[in-house]
Scaffold this motif. Structure first.
Motif, PDB file in Angstrom:
ATOM      1  N   VAL A   1      24.919  10.983 -56.623  1.00 44.11           N
ATOM      2  CA  VAL A   1      24.183   9.867 -57.030  1.00 44.11           C
ATOM      3  C   VAL A   1      24.896   9.072 -57.848  1.00 44.11           C
ATOM      4  O   VAL A   1      24.865   7.827 -57.666  1.00 44.11           O
ATOM      5  N   ASP A   2      25.498   9.464 -59.058  1.00 51.15           N
ATOM      6  CA  ASP A   2      26.439   8.514 -59.854  1.00 51.15           C
ATOM      7  C   ASP A   2      27.764   9.043 -59.766  1.00 51.15           C
ATOM      8  O   ASP A   2      28.197  10.127 -60.315  1.00 51.15           O
ATOM      9  N   PRO A   3      28.763   7.985 -59.248  1.00 51.57           N
ATOM     10  CA  PRO A   3      29.895   8.376 -58.946  1.00 51.57           C
ATOM     11  C   PRO A   3      30.817   8.466 -60.708  1.00 51.57           C
ATOM     12  O   PRO A   3      31.908   9.034 -60.529  1.00 51.57           O
ATOM     13  N   TYR A   4      30.202   8.048 -61.369  1.00 48.00           N
ATOM     14  CA  TYR A   4      30.577   7.879 -62.912  1.00 48.00           C
ATOM     15  C   TYR A   4      30.061   9.080 -63.860  1.00 48.00           C
ATOM     16  O   TYR A   4      30.839   9.207 -64.836  1.00 48.00           O
ATOM     17  N   ARG A   5      29.312   9.900 -63.311  1.00 44.60           N
ATOM     18  CA  ARG A   5      29.071  11.066 -63.811  1.00 44.60           C
ATOM     19  C   ARG A   5      28.976  12.254 -62.942  1.00 44.60           C
ATOM     20  O   ARG A   5      28.367  12.422 -61.940  1.00 44.60           O
TER      21      ARG A   5
END
Length: 444
Positions: free
Chosen positions: A73-77
């Motif tokens: 969902v979140d490429p940074y997390r």
């Protein structure tokens, strides 16, 4: 709106749209790369899809495909210890090489679509290269990890993939047998992500540190696999499920995916020819093996059968060959079953001594040659050990060797086993590995 928020919104919209199209679980699975074409990466602290792409992927925007495959969902997390599926084609790598270790007769190689040319000792080949052997020919290639690939007569093979993946420091080798046969002596893997596959037009052999043979007949479309030691997993588009072979078993695979597994015939017993061969022509006799339809003989200068000098197939268990130069040699016999599967090998040492020979000596007259291929980066040192089969104590234990061969003289008759340990003194680490034992016999 920040870039991070935009990426999250886009992903939610894509997911919602896919749901509106009623994407079934089966269809979702179809988007996953095949297991053999991907690796599984375990997320570490500080990893994001963006940093992974910048560090380990060929293109920085490849994170988007990884995000879609893994439904991130979140490429940074990313959660620490999460397992991500990464297609191999996206990953940075260091090219490996295949070096010509030995050849005889008409052995040729081509690269990048060029016309085939005769090989030479030490020639390095990379991805995309194709090698061929003509009648009465053979070719042995030493891979970067220490594995040795040997093609007998009338064989053709391509090097599809030959690389080391930087993200896992693992090897990724794939060879394609177009016709004929190949013997693969694959070094034990050091990394759980190491991969070695040998393909032919109807099946794939995936291995982990093993000794096996593959055959493919382009005319009848059938393939055979014979496992000497180690393990093989066979797959094919027409197979309902993966088939695993145990050591000393083989499989015949039809063009429609049908597979028949059977135990390999035992090694033949040498009855005559293991002594000194003084006659102008060489002669061997082995004991008949029940259910064998034919027999095969290989002669090499070394007990690892890298440097092959003669090969012959015969319907009877007796062999007569043209003269060889004086020297110490090894003969390997196998029995061929009615299914076409080649059985377990029996290896024997013999001496060639013909006083009237006028050819220059190419095999050592001073002892038996033991040859190996080193693997690893940095400075390599070897330890050679030889023992009789019935005694665990080593009659030869030679450490600190810098070369890749040793010659031993005056070995008495008996059954022997030998192995080589490699120590690699690399800048980052020092590590050691041992080969599996090779067996051979010296008759009275």
């Amino acid at each position: 709106m920040t870039l991070r928020a935009s990426l999250i919104c886009c992903w939610i919209l894509v997911a919602a749209f896919a749901t509106g199209l009623v994407l079934t679980p089966q269809r979702a699975l179809a988007q996953q790369p095949a297991a053999e074409d991907s690796i599984v990466y375990t997320v570490r602290k500080g990893d994001t899809l963006i940093t992974l792409a910048r560090t380990w992927m060929i293109r920085e925007n490849d994170w988007q495909e990884v995000q879609r495959i893994n439904r991130v969902v979140d490429p940074y997390r990313l959660s620490v210890a999460r397992r991500l599926t990464l297609p191999v084609r996206l990953l940075k790598f260091r090219p490996a090489s295949a070096t010509v270790a030995a050849f005889r007769g008409d052995a040729q190689a081509s690269s990048d679509g060029s016309l085939p040319r005769a090989v030479s000792m030490g020639l390095a080949l990379g991805e995309g290269a194709r090698v061929l052997t003509g009648p009465a020919s053979s070719l042995s290639l030493a891979l970067t990890d220490g594995s040795v690939i040997t093609l007998p007569s009338n064989s053709a093979m391509r090097i599809s993939r030959l690389r080391k993946l930087l993200i896992t420091n693992s090897i990724d080798y794939e060879l394609a047998l177009d016709n004929g046969a190949v013997r693969s002596k694959v070094s034990p893997f050091r990394n759980r992500d190491d991969r070695f596959r040998l393909r032919n037009p109807i099946a794939v052999s995936a291995v982990r540190g093993t000794d096996f043979r593959n055959h493919y007949d382009a005319q009848d479309g059938k393939a055979r696999a014979e496992l000497i030691e180690g393990g093989i997993a066979l797959t094919a588009p027409a197979m309902a499920a993966e088939t695993r072979l145990d050591a000393e078993f083989g499989a015949v695979i039809g063009k429609t995916g049908g597979i028949a597994v059977e135990q390999l015939l035992p090694p033949p017993v040498l009855k005559a020819g293991g002594e000194i061969q003084r006659a102008p022509a060489l002669a061997f006799a082995i004991g008949a093996v029940p259910d064998a339809q034919a027999y095969r003989l290989l002669i090499a200068r070394d007990s690892g059968f890298v440097d092959i000098v003669e090969e012959m197939a015969n319907a009877s268990p007796s062999f007569a060959l043209p003269a060889l130069p004086n020297g110490n040699y090894f003969a390997r016999f196998t029995a061929i079953a009615r299914s076409g599967l080649e059985g377990m090998p029996g290896t024997f040492a013999f001496k060639r001594r013909l006083a009237t020979a006028i050819q220059g000596t190419t095999a050592s007259e001073h002892g038996y040659v033991f040859r190996w291929v080193g693997s690893g980066e940095g400075v390599l040192r070897y330890r050679f050990q030889l023992r009789t089969q019935d005694n665990p104590l080593y009659v030869v234990d030679e450490a600190g060797l810098s070369g890749s061969s040793i010659i031993l003289s005056d070995l008495p008759a008996g059954r022997y086993q030998w192995r080589v340990g490699t120590t690699a003194f690399a800048p980052e680490e020092t590590y050691s590995d041992w080969t599996e034992f090779e067996s051979f016999s010296i008759d009275e």
